[in-house]
Motif scaffolding. Structure first.
Motif, PDB file in Angstrom:
ATOM      1  N   ALA A  30       0.829  -1.214   0.000  1.00 20.38           N
ATOM      2  CA  ALA A  30       0.000   0.000   0.000  1.00 20.38           C
ATOM      3  C   ALA A  30       0.857   1.254   0.000  1.00 20.38           C
ATOM      4  O   ALA A  30       0.529   2.249  -0.664  1.00 20.38           O
ATOM      5  N   THR A  31       1.970   1.219   0.736  1.00 20.77           N
ATOM      6  CA  THR A  31       2.879   2.367   0.758  1.00 20.77           C
ATOM      7  C   THR A  31       3.443   2.640  -0.622  1.00 20.77           C
ATOM      8  O   THR A  31       3.523   3.792  -1.073  1.00 20.77           O
ATOM      9  N   THR A  32       3.814   1.568  -1.323  1.00 20.14           N
ATOM     10  CA  THR A  32       4.354   1.730  -2.671  1.00 20.14           C
ATOM     11  C   THR A  32       3.290   2.249  -3.632  1.00 20.14           C
ATOM     12  O   THR A  32       3.543   3.154  -4.434  1.00 20.14           O
ATOM     13  N   LEU A  33       2.086   1.678  -3.556  1.00 19.49           N
ATOM     14  CA  LEU A  33       1.007   2.123  -4.441  1.00 19.49           C
ATOM     15  C   LEU A  33       0.633   3.579  -4.165  1.00 19.49           C
ATOM     16  O   LEU A  33       0.321   4.340  -5.088  1.00 19.49           O
ATOM     17  N   LYS A  34       0.669   3.962  -2.892  1.00 18.62           N
ATOM     18  CA  LYS A  34       0.377   5.358  -2.545  1.00 18.62           C
ATOM     19  C   LYS A  34       1.402   6.290  -3.164  1.00 18.62           C
ATOM     20  O   LYS A  34       1.074   7.384  -3.634  1.00 18.62           O
ATOM     21  N   ALA A  35       2.662   5.854  -3.176  1.00 23.17           N
ATOM     22  CA  ALA A  35       3.718   6.677  -3.763  1.00 23.17           C
ATOM     23  C   ALA A  35       3.528   6.860  -5.264  1.00 23.17           C
ATOM     24  O   ALA A  35       3.984   7.846  -5.848  1.00 23.17           O
ATOM     25  N   VAL A  78       9.518  11.281  -3.466  1.00 20.80           N
ATOM     26  CA  VAL A  78       8.485  10.377  -2.954  1.00 20.80           C
ATOM     27  C   VAL A  78       8.738   8.952  -3.453  1.00 20.80           C
ATOM     28  O   VAL A  78       8.668   7.980  -2.683  1.00 20.80           O
ATOM     29  N   MET A  79       9.042   8.823  -4.746  1.00 19.29           N
ATOM     30  CA  MET A  79       9.294   7.489  -5.299  1.00 19.29           C
ATOM     31  C   MET A  79      10.609   6.917  -4.791  1.00 19.29           C
ATOM     32  O   MET A  79      10.734   5.701  -4.593  1.00 19.29           O
ATOM     33  N   LYS A  80      11.578   7.791  -4.541  1.00 20.21           N
ATOM     34  CA  LYS A  80      12.849   7.319  -3.978  1.00 20.21           C
ATOM     35  C   LYS A  80      12.655   6.831  -2.550  1.00 20.21           C
ATOM     36  O   LYS A  80      13.172   5.779  -2.160  1.00 20.21           O
ATOM     37  N   ASP A  81      11.892   7.579  -1.760  1.00 20.14           N
ATOM     38  CA  ASP A  81      11.630   7.177  -0.371  1.00 20.14           C
ATOM     39  C   ASP A  81      10.847   5.863  -0.302  1.00 20.14           C
ATOM     40  O   ASP A  81      10.961   5.114   0.679  1.00 20.14           O
ATOM     41  N   LEU A  84      11.608   2.823  -4.835  1.00 19.67           N
ATOM     42  CA  LEU A  84      11.494   2.522  -6.257  1.00 19.67           C
ATOM     43  C   LEU A  84      12.660   3.060  -7.072  1.00 19.67           C
ATOM     44  O   LEU A  84      13.043   2.464  -8.079  1.00 19.67           O
ATOM     45  N   LEU A  85      13.199   4.200  -6.659  1.00 16.77           N
ATOM     46  CA  LEU A  85      14.237   4.864  -7.424  1.00 16.77           C
ATOM     47  C   LEU A  85      15.515   5.033  -6.608  1.00 16.77           C
ATOM     48  O   LEU A  85      15.473   5.153  -5.372  1.00 16.77           O
ATOM     49  N   ALA A  86      16.623   5.069  -7.318  1.00 19.99           N
ATOM     50  CA  ALA A  86      17.916   5.437  -6.736  1.00 19.99           C
ATOM     51  C   ALA A  86      18.418   6.649  -7.506  1.00 19.99           C
ATOM     52  O   ALA A  86      18.062   6.839  -8.676  1.00 19.99           O
ATOM     53  N   ARG A 102      13.595  -3.739  -7.862  1.00 20.45           N
ATOM     54  CA  ARG A 102      12.210  -3.362  -8.174  1.00 20.45           C
ATOM     55  C   ARG A 102      11.918  -3.355  -9.672  1.00 20.45           C
ATOM     56  O   ARG A 102      10.811  -3.012 -10.077  1.00 20.45           O
ATOM     57  N   LYS A 103      12.884  -3.700 -10.495  1.00 23.23           N
ATOM     58  CA  LYS A 103      12.685  -3.604 -11.944  1.00 23.23           C
ATOM     59  C   LYS A 103      11.559  -4.500 -12.433  1.00 23.23           C
ATOM     60  O   LYS A 103      10.750  -4.108 -13.275  1.00 23.23           O
ATOM     61  N   ASN A 104      11.509  -5.738 -11.930  1.00 18.95           N
ATOM     62  CA  ASN A 104      10.446  -6.647 -12.378  1.00 18.95           C
ATOM     63  C   ASN A 104       9.074  -6.118 -11.991  1.00 18.95           C
ATOM     64  O   ASN A 104       8.114  -6.219 -12.756  1.00 18.95           O
ATOM     65  N   ALA A 105       8.972  -5.540 -10.783  1.00 16.95           N
ATOM     66  CA  ALA A 105       7.694  -5.003 -10.330  1.00 16.95           C
ATOM     67  C   ALA A 105       7.273  -3.808 -11.177  1.00 16.95           C
ATOM     68  O   ALA A 105       6.107  -3.665 -11.543  1.00 16.95           O
ATOM     69  N   VAL A 106       8.232  -2.944 -11.496  1.00 22.57           N
ATOM     70  CA  VAL A 106       7.932  -1.766 -12.322  1.00 22.57           C
ATOM     71  C   VAL A 106       7.532  -2.203 -13.725  1.00 22.57           C
ATOM     72  O   VAL A 106       6.593  -1.654 -14.319  1.00 22.57           O
ATOM     73  N   THR A 107       8.216  -3.209 -14.256  1.00 26.87           N
ATOM     74  CA  THR A 107       7.865  -3.727 -15.580  1.00 26.87           C
ATOM     75  C   THR A 107       6.445  -4.274 -15.587  1.00 26.87           C
ATOM     76  O   THR A 107       5.665  -4.034 -16.515  1.00 26.87           O
ATOM     77  N   ALA A 108       6.102  -5.034 -14.543  1.00 23.55           N
ATOM     78  CA  ALA A 108       4.744  -5.595 -14.463  1.00 23.55           C
ATOM     79  C   ALA A 108       3.702  -4.482 -14.397  1.00 23.55           C
ATOM     80  O   ALA A 108       2.640  -4.567 -15.016  1.00 23.55           O
ATOM     81  N   LEU A 109       4.004  -3.435 -13.661  1.00 26.18           N
ATOM     82  CA  LEU A 109       3.069  -2.308 -13.531  1.00 26.18           C
ATOM     83  C   LEU A 109       2.870  -1.605 -14.867  1.00 26.18           C
ATOM     84  O   LEU A 109       1.733  -1.367 -15.296  1.00 26.18           O
ATOM     85  N   LEU A 110       3.963  -1.294 -15.544  1.00 24.75           N
ATOM     86  CA  LEU A 110       3.884  -0.492 -16.766  1.00 24.75           C
ATOM     87  C   LEU A 110       3.468  -1.308 -17.983  1.00 24.75           C
ATOM     88  O   LEU A 110       2.816  -0.787 -18.896  1.00 24.75           O
ATOM     89  N   ASP A 111       3.848  -2.579 -18.017  1.00 26.82           N
ATOM     90  CA  ASP A 111       3.605  -3.375 -19.221  1.00 26.82           C
ATOM     91  C   ASP A 111       2.400  -4.290 -19.134  1.00 26.82           C
ATOM     92  O   ASP A 111       1.910  -4.768 -20.157  1.00 26.82           O
TER      93      ASP A 111
END
Length: 333
Positions: A30-35, A78-81, A84-86, A102-111
């Protein structure tokens, strides 16, 4: 254990809440989705994830919007905290990249998730259920017809390919009324791939993305157009969408014309498609492709036109055209 009363009376509720996500995991997700619950953040994350350099400068990301630089920096923070990001400062500017874990998770979200929210399922479950009841006999008839036509092939092989093709397509099909002609086209393609003679046939390229509703469709259309028949291009998806995205279909029409563009449909990735290819180009799904000896693999960091604006989709098309030109030169020389 199910209570005895529930066995005697099936109308009594028998909860299985222990299967639900744990509270700690739910809190983290939920924290990640909120971000990410902000349009500009999603756009910036998409830009970073698909940048060919593997990272993006804050100065580039500021071009996505007309808000102030501090506001852009705030969204990135916000995304760094959220993990998700460096970031890395180089001179005046800060560069951002997706954290490796987090790359696989970001790929799943976007693709996968994001494009799915843009497509409508226009066939009701009731209509679909009724249609599927009559489908088995139609698939059997199609298999018999193809086996009779392709008499040089083993009849059991043809039947198996037809049934596998149908099973692969029906999972994500939007309209069952199109299932039989789509199954026939997919089965014919798979049979051609199985029987391909590398020594005598022209080079073959397989473009793969997650949904097969955008990038891979465009890349294959561009390769087929630019090669003029000297290269065969296929496309597939690791998790096919229900349909090609409307904005992408309009770009396909510009490339292929009305008749050809309307025949494009998302197809599942198969091992025989990979084995038949000389080159496999992945776009956001490289880890799902089987590794076949003798096949050349490349991964292209390209944005998803299904999620882009009209101008952005055209820019992605132009980027793909440049890459396809370069690939075509290596195949024809």
């Amino acid at each position: 254990m199910i209570p005895d009363t529930a066995l005697r009376n099936p109308e009594i509720c028998t909860p299985t809440v222990e299967h639900a996500m744990g509270s700690a995991a739910a809190s983290s997700v939920a924290t990640t989705l909120k971000a990410l619950a902000e349009p500009l953040r999603l756009r910036m994350l998409s830009a970073i994830a698909t940048d060919p350099r593997g990272e993006a400068c804050v100065c580039d990301l500021a071009e996505l919007t007309d808000v102030s630089q501090p506001t852009v920096s705030h969204h990135l923070k916000v995304m760094k905290d959220a993990g998700l990001l460096a970031s890395e400062r180089r001179g005046t500017w800060v560069w951002y990249r997706v954290v490796a874990s987090r790359k696989n998770a970001v790929t799943a979200l976007l693709d996968s998730f994001a494009p799915a929210t843009l497509l409508e399922d226009i066939e009701s479950e009731q209509d679909r259920t009724v249609a599927l009841r009559t489908m088995d006999a139609r698939v059997t008839r199609l298999a018999d017809e193809l086996a009779d036509e392709l008499s040089e092939l083993n009849r059991d092989l043809v039947t198996a390919i037809v049934r596998e093709s149908y099973a692969g397509l029906v999972r994500s099909a939007k309209l069952t009324q199109h299932m039989i002609p789509l199954t026939e086209r997919f089965a014919r393609q798979r049979l051609a791939d199985l029987m391909r003679d590398r020594e005598t046939s022209v080079p073959q390229v397989l473009f793969v993305c997650v949904a097969n509703a955008g990038r891979s469709q465009l890349a294959a259309a561009l390769m087929n157009q630019l090669s003029g028949g000297t290269v065969i291009a296929r496309s597939a998806g690791s998790n096919p969408a229900v349909d090609v995205h409307p904005s992408v279909r309009s770009l396909l029409t510009e490339i292929e014309g009305d008749k050809d563009a309307t025949t494009a449909f998302p197809k599942p990735l198969t091992d025989d498609a990979v084995r038949a290819a000389d080159v496999v180009i992945t776009m956001g799904c490289g880890d799902v492709c089987p590794i076949i000896p003798g096949v050349r693999y490349e991964d292209w960091a390209v944005g998803d036109p299904a999620l882009a604006s009209d101008d952005g989709a055209k820019a992605i098309r132009d980027d793909l055209a440049t890459r396809v030109h370069t690939l075509l030169d290596t195949l024809t020389t």
